[in-house]
Write a protein that holds these residues in place. Structure first.
Motif, PDB file in Angstrom:
ATOM      1  N   ASN A 275       0.827  -1.203   0.000  1.00  0.00           N
ATOM      2  CA  ASN A 275       0.000   0.000   0.000  1.00  0.00           C
ATOM      3  C   ASN A 275       0.862   1.254   0.000  1.00  0.00           C
ATOM      4  N   GLU A 276       0.210   2.419  -0.101  1.00  0.00           N
ATOM      5  CA  GLU A 276       0.931   3.683  -0.187  1.00  0.00           C
ATOM      6  C   GLU A 276       1.744   3.996   1.072  1.00  0.00           C
ATOM      7  N   ASP A 277       1.348   3.410   2.212  1.00  0.00           N
ATOM      8  CA  ASP A 277       2.102   3.664   3.438  1.00  0.00           C
ATOM      9  C   ASP A 277       3.426   2.911   3.458  1.00  0.00           C
ATOM     10  N   ARG A 278       3.687   2.068   2.423  1.00  0.00           N
ATOM     11  CA  ARG A 278       4.933   1.309   2.258  1.00  0.00           C
ATOM     12  C   ARG A 278       5.161   0.304   3.380  1.00  0.00           C
ATOM     13  N   LYS A 279       4.102  -0.024   4.122  1.00  0.00           N
ATOM     14  CA  LYS A 279       4.239  -0.976   5.226  1.00  0.00           C
ATOM     15  C   LYS A 279       3.170  -2.073   5.175  1.00  0.00           C
TER      16      LYS A 279
END
Length: 418
Positions: A275-279
């Motif tokens: 996802n965009e949160d990179r986590k």
């Protein structure tokens, strides 16, 4: 430098010892002063770990005679040991220090009396407390005691002869010879002996300077260690990150990947996208994404998983992606005009309906000639044409029947011998 008794409380553990007190109780030692000596001994005992596997204590009382008050194996707990010390009474005149040391060596420091053997590596220690000058040859006896492995401490009070104390004590003398002016202050030496016999724990003192973890090695020694994911630096005290993924603070929902020292990134399991949160990760539609690799059909299962299937007439190969023909007749590309007959996974042949024969192309069919001659060329919808067709069929059937009867009638004649 002297340190208060409380300095060591809870921060050190005494080394196991075979410890023998050799106490001067000659007439020069007044009853009240002798009580002070016993208090001094009890205070030292308080600082020790007493027990069969820890420190064992014996008491040698001397004046002109020598008396072993109790042996090393007699009292193996602190309470009974201190009670035994409290019950000791002075002897008489004289200061036979040499005889007292000899008696301790011959009788107190023996295995039979409770001392541990040379293989145990337990130190043998004697503390001599006197306020006078020895009346016998203490020099040679003390030398033999030291040579046998006994460490001698000499405590002088008031009129004690300093030269005699030095003759008795072990080297280095500055660590083994003590002197106080009166019995009233002898108790101050107890902290010195505690420091001597105690393995100070720097981890408990807080003086270790370890950035993460201090580990006690015993006898006052320690070493530093680091938390998981860190390595100890060259200074053996501070720590540096080597594996941030191992710290469990990375926040990756699925997979943490170390890049280089101190850096990392998150990845997802197969079938998921980051996802965009990179986590965190979300399940992806691999069939819609066109990355499934299926030759024919891609079927989504759940949570990002999928499987491949094949068209009718095909079967899935072992790679679970590609397909092979299972029934060519089911493919509708066989080309048979009438009937397709399967001969195996990849083989087939064509056949025709009843009344038809297979043409040379092995695919198309034609009506049989005799039956074909019966078909009227006239308009099949007219009544006359229908009646004419029926007449022709009846004539044809009668002719066939006649042939059949004749063949049955003349067949026996043909077989009859002439």
């Amino acid at each position: 430098s002297q340190r208060p008794h409380s300095f060591f409380t809870g921060v050190c553990k005494s080394r196991p010892l075979d410890l023998v007190f050799i106490i001067d109780s000659s007439r020069s030692v007044r009853p009240l002063e002798f009580t002070k000596v016993k208090t001094f001994v009890s205070q030292i005992i308080d600082t020790l770990d007493i027990g069969a596997a820890a420190t064992r204590v014996a008491m040698v009382n001397y004046a002109s005679t020598v008396k072993i008050e109790f042996h090393l194996q007699t009292h193996l707990n602190k309470q009974s040991l201190k009670q035994a010390v409290a019950r000791i009474t002075p002897l008489s005149t004289g200061t036979m220090s040499g005889l007292a040391i000899q008696t301790a060596m011959d009788e107190a420091f023996t295995v039979e009396a409770g001392a541990r053997g040379p293989g145990s590596n337990i130190p043998k220690v004697a503390i001599i407390v006197t306020d006078g000058r020895p009346q016998d040859q203490v020099n040679e006896v003390a030398a033999r005691a030291r040579a046998s492995g006994i460490e001698l401490y000499a405590v002088g009070v008031d009129r004690a002869d300093l030269a005699s104390l030095k003759m008795m004590a072990s080297e280095p003398l500055e660590e083994h010879v003590f002197y106080v002016e009166t019995y009233g202050v002898i108790e101050k030496l107890s902290s010195r002996f505690q420091e001597t016999f105690c393995a100070v724990d720097p981890c408990m003192l807080g003086s270790h300077q370890c950035q993460h973890v201090c580990v006690s090695d015993g006898d006052g020694r320690h070493h530093c260690e680091c938390s998981q994911g860190y390595s100890l630096n060259a200074d053996k005290k501070t720590c540096s990150v080597i594996d941030k993924c191992a710290l469990n603070t990375h926040g990756c929902e699925h997979i943490c990947v170390n890049d280089r020292t101190g850096f990392y990134h998150c990845e997802c399991y197969e079938g998921y996208t980051l996802n965009e949160d990179r986590k965190t990760c979300s399940a992806e539609d691999q069939c819609a994404a066109g990355i499934h690799g299926c030759q024919h059909l891609c079927v989504n299962d759940r949570a990002g998983a999928h499987h491949c299937e094949c068209y009718e007439g095909y079967m899935l190969n072992e790679d679970k992606k590609t397909c092979s023909v299972r029934d060519k007749c089911a493919l509708s590309s066989h080309g048979c005009q009438h009937i397709c007959v399967s001969d195996g996974p990849a083989s087939y042949h064509c056949d025709c309906y009843a009344g038809y024969t297979l043409n040379e192309d092995r695919k198309t069919c034609s009506a049989i000639e005799e039956a074909q001659g019966l078909i009227s060329t006239e308009d099949a919808c007219g009544c006359e044409a229908t009646l004419a067709f029926q007449d022709k069929v009846s004539t044809y059937l009668q002719r066939l029947n006649t042939k059949h009867i004749l063949s049955r009638s003349f067949w026996p004649l043909l077989l009859k011998p002439t």
